[in-house]
Scaffold this active site. Structure first.
Site, short mmCIF file in Angstrom:
data_model
loop_
_atom_site.label_atom_id
_atom_site.label_comp_id
_atom_site.label_asym_id
_atom_site.label_seq_id
_atom_site.Cartn_x
_atom_site.Cartn_y
_atom_site.Cartn_z
N ARG A 198 0.91 -1.14 0.00
CA ARG A 198 0.00 0.00 0.00
C ARG A 198 0.95 1.20 0.00
NH1 ARG A 198 -0.49 4.69 3.40
NH2 ARG A 198 -2.62 5.42 3.32
N ASP A 200 2.02 4.90 0.35
CA ASP A 200 1.56 6.08 1.06
C ASP A 200 1.74 7.34 0.20
OD1 ASP A 200 0.72 7.18 3.70
OD2 ASP A 200 2.65 8.22 3.60
N GLU A 243 -2.39 5.16 -2.40
CA GLU A 243 -3.18 6.21 -1.77
C GLU A 243 -3.07 7.46 -2.65
OE1 GLU A 243 -3.63 8.70 2.40
OE2 GLU A 243 -1.65 8.27 1.60
C1 NOJ Z 1 -1.14 9.06 4.77
C2 NOJ Z 1 -1.41 8.18 5.94
O1 NOJ Z 1 -2.58 7.45 5.70
C3 NOJ Z 1 -1.50 9.07 7.16
O2 NOJ Z 1 -1.93 8.36 8.27
C4 NOJ Z 1 -0.16 9.73 7.38
O3 NOJ Z 1 -0.25 10.65 8.44
C5 NOJ Z 1 0.33 10.44 6.13
N1 NOJ Z 1 0.14 9.69 4.92
C6 NOJ Z 1 1.79 10.75 6.24
O4 NOJ Z 1 2.54 9.59 6.05
#
Ligand code: NOJ
Length: 547
Positions: A198, A200, A243
């Site tokens: 996944r 980020d 994401e």
């Molecule tokens: C997205 C993550 O889902 C979140 O929890 C995090 O704070 C930020 N990226 C920074 O890595």
């Protein structure tokens, strides 16, 4: 291409730290997780997504990493990890892990070395400026918790760029050496037995903020293709679940022609689902799904109701955001965070109404894509607004009515995060064991629904279309794949209704109810009249069931 396993996977996300404590120190760990693999496999999910479990100072729930090649010692060892992947594999569970390479923790040895010595090879791993850039106040991701995107580092004598918190320094991905490091990290975990990542914050990973004009910087999307090439070369069936919360005119770039990311979270689906549920009207969701580009053949949308972050509503207008809060009866001051979202789980938004909760998850499980569950959703866990920011919805898993909800044998004040212990969501009432005993429980419903979802590959693989109904509260759609057709209808309103479905002639003869919630009346030729109770839903297979 039947081996695109992710097309009809059901993914379950968890954070090892708060799932199950195996050694009684108050912190979840891999030993505890291994102990719960039969439970997870029993749910019927077939892929686990582990949130970051790497060494970390833990100032952003592990999204601030200091060593990409290890397990945080609080959670176990690499040996425990390998035992976990072996045990998961034995149960037919694939594992994907979070790849957080937009930034490292500022405690990472690379950043430390980069600060100490301008001549260090790590200096160019990060993004620097001698003067504070003028746009340093723009594009802040955590308003209220972050002041700037550039922070001065005394020892380095320069400003470094950080899209997120100031303790998360952005890596300079235009530097080929950084890309090599990223591939090495991916290669390491693939070798450890994972089926992918996944990834980020992908749009920020490829953004060029503060990065000098290099060949790599000229074509940021090429990096996505490189990541994918590397991944597929090392392991042909590995996936990236990215994401990406981007506008609809940009998002198709992340799929490419099927040569970039295979799965993208559907933030559009999530937000319009939320508005549709709140308003008790199908139109927002229909429009949201239609606004999304069609993924390429090997691409897929990943649908979710909640994740570990705030329920972002940034794709809705200000009025719609307020409407969601108001219809869900939420006090903005208590729940609104980062100017864009709600720091709650879903059941508290629905006043814990079991019919509405099932409706929501029934929708998620039938949307044309791959469903992703967040741990605890299967039992309808609540949240604890007294906890800081997003921690509210990251409380330990509630296994039983025993001390600490069965999460840990440590004393309650030693827990990594407190367990919810009062009200309707308290572990005394709401836990796995209690729901096991109750045949009407959400857990039993969820297991049945997941099983049925897996018996309907059309939802994950098929082409889909909206079926017009004569009722604005009803969301009806059809998914078709090979010789099979399934139809799902959902009544988003509290009012019971009779809905007329005008189907294609060859579908008109027989619909088989797959997951009934009330006795289902036989219908007439050509046009089906289906009674739905308030928040009722049906999954139909056209024709008989082939079992
Ligand atoms: C997205 C993550 O889902 C979140 O929890 C995090 O704070 C930020 N990226 C920074 O890595």
């Amino acid at each position: 291409m039947l081996d695109l396993w992710y097309k009809d996977a059901v993914i379950y996300c968890l954070d090892v730290e708060i799932y199950m404590d195996g050694n009684g120190d108050g912190i979840g760990d891999f030993v505890g997780l291994v102990d719960r693999l039969d439970y997870i496999a029993g749910l019927g999910v077939n892929c686990l997504w582990l949130m970051p479990f790497y060494p970390t100072p833990n100032r952003d729930n592990g999204y601030d990493i200091t060593d990409y090649y290890n397990v945080d010692p609080r959670l176990g060892t690499l040996g425990d990890f390998v035992e976990f992947t072996r045990q998961a594999e034995q149960r037919g569970l694939r594992v994907i892990v979070d790849l957080v390479v937009n930034h490292t923790s500022t405690d990472h040895p690379w950043f430390q070395a980069a600060c100490k010595d301008k001549g260090s090879k790590y200096r160019d791993y990060y993004v620097w400026a001698d003067e504070k850039p003028e746009n340093a106040d723009e594009g802040i991701i955590f308003p209220g918790y972050q002041d700037s995107t550039w922070t001065y580092q005394e020892e380095a004598g320069a400003y470094y760029f950080h899209r997120f918190y100031d303790h998360q320094a952005d890596l300079n991905v235009a530097n080929p050496k950084v890309r090599e490091e990223i591939y090495k990290v991916m290669g390491f975990w693939l070798q450890m037995g994972v089926s992918g990542f996944r990834v980020d914050a992908v749009p920020f990973l490829i953004e060029l903020e503060g990065i000098k004009d290099t060949a790599e910087a000229k074509d940021p999307l090429l990096f996505l293709k490189e990541i994918r090439n590397f991944l597929s070369w090392r392991r042909g069936d590995a996936i990236v679940l990215a994401e990406v919360n981007e506008p609809m005119d940009k998002i198709a770039d992340y799929f490419g022609d099927g040569d970039r990311m295979q799965l993208l979270f559907s933030f559009m689906g999530n937000q319009t689902l939320t508005l549709a549920i709140a308003r008790e009207e199908a139109a927002p969701l229909i429009n949201g799904l239609k606004a999304q580009p069609h993924p390429p053949e090997i691409g897929q949308w990943a649908y979710f109701v909640r994740n570990h972050d705030e329920l972002t509503l940034d794709k809705l207008s200000d009025e719609e955001q307020d409407e969601v809060l108001q219809r869900f009866n939420q006090n903005k001051e208590d729940v609104w965070i980062f100017d864009r979202g709600i720091r709650r789980r879903f059941p508290p938004l629905l006043d814990n109404d079991p019919r509405r909760i099932r409706l929501t998850y029934s929708l998620m499980l039938t949307l044309p894509g791959t469903p992703v569950l967040f741990y605890g959703e299967e039992i309808g866990m609540g949240d604890d607004l007294s906890l800081e920011a997003r921690d509210a919805l990251r409380t330990p898993m509630q296994w039983s009515a025993q001390k600490n909800g069965g999460f840990s044998t440590a004393s309650p004040d030693e827990l990594v995060r407190s367990v919810i212990d009062e009200g309707p969501y308290g572990y005394q009432q709401l836990n796995v064991i209690a729901q096991r005993r109750d045949s009407e429980s959400l857990l039993n419903w969820m297991e049945r629904a997941i099983r049925m979802r897996k018996e309907c590959p059309e939802f994950g693989w098929g082409s889909w279309e909206i079926i017009d109904t004569d009722n604005p509260a009803v969301f009806a759609h059809r998914c078709q794949w090979k010789d099979g057709t399934v139809i799902a209808i959902h009544n988003l309103s509290r009012e019971a209704c009779v809905v007329t479905l005008k189907l294609k002639d060859d579908e008109a003869t027989c619909l088989t109810d797959l997951l009934e919630d009330q006795p289902y009346e036989a219908v007439q030729q050509g046009s089906h009249e289906i009674q739905l109770e308030g928040y009722g839903y049906r999954w139909f297979r056209v024709g008989g069931i082939h079992l």
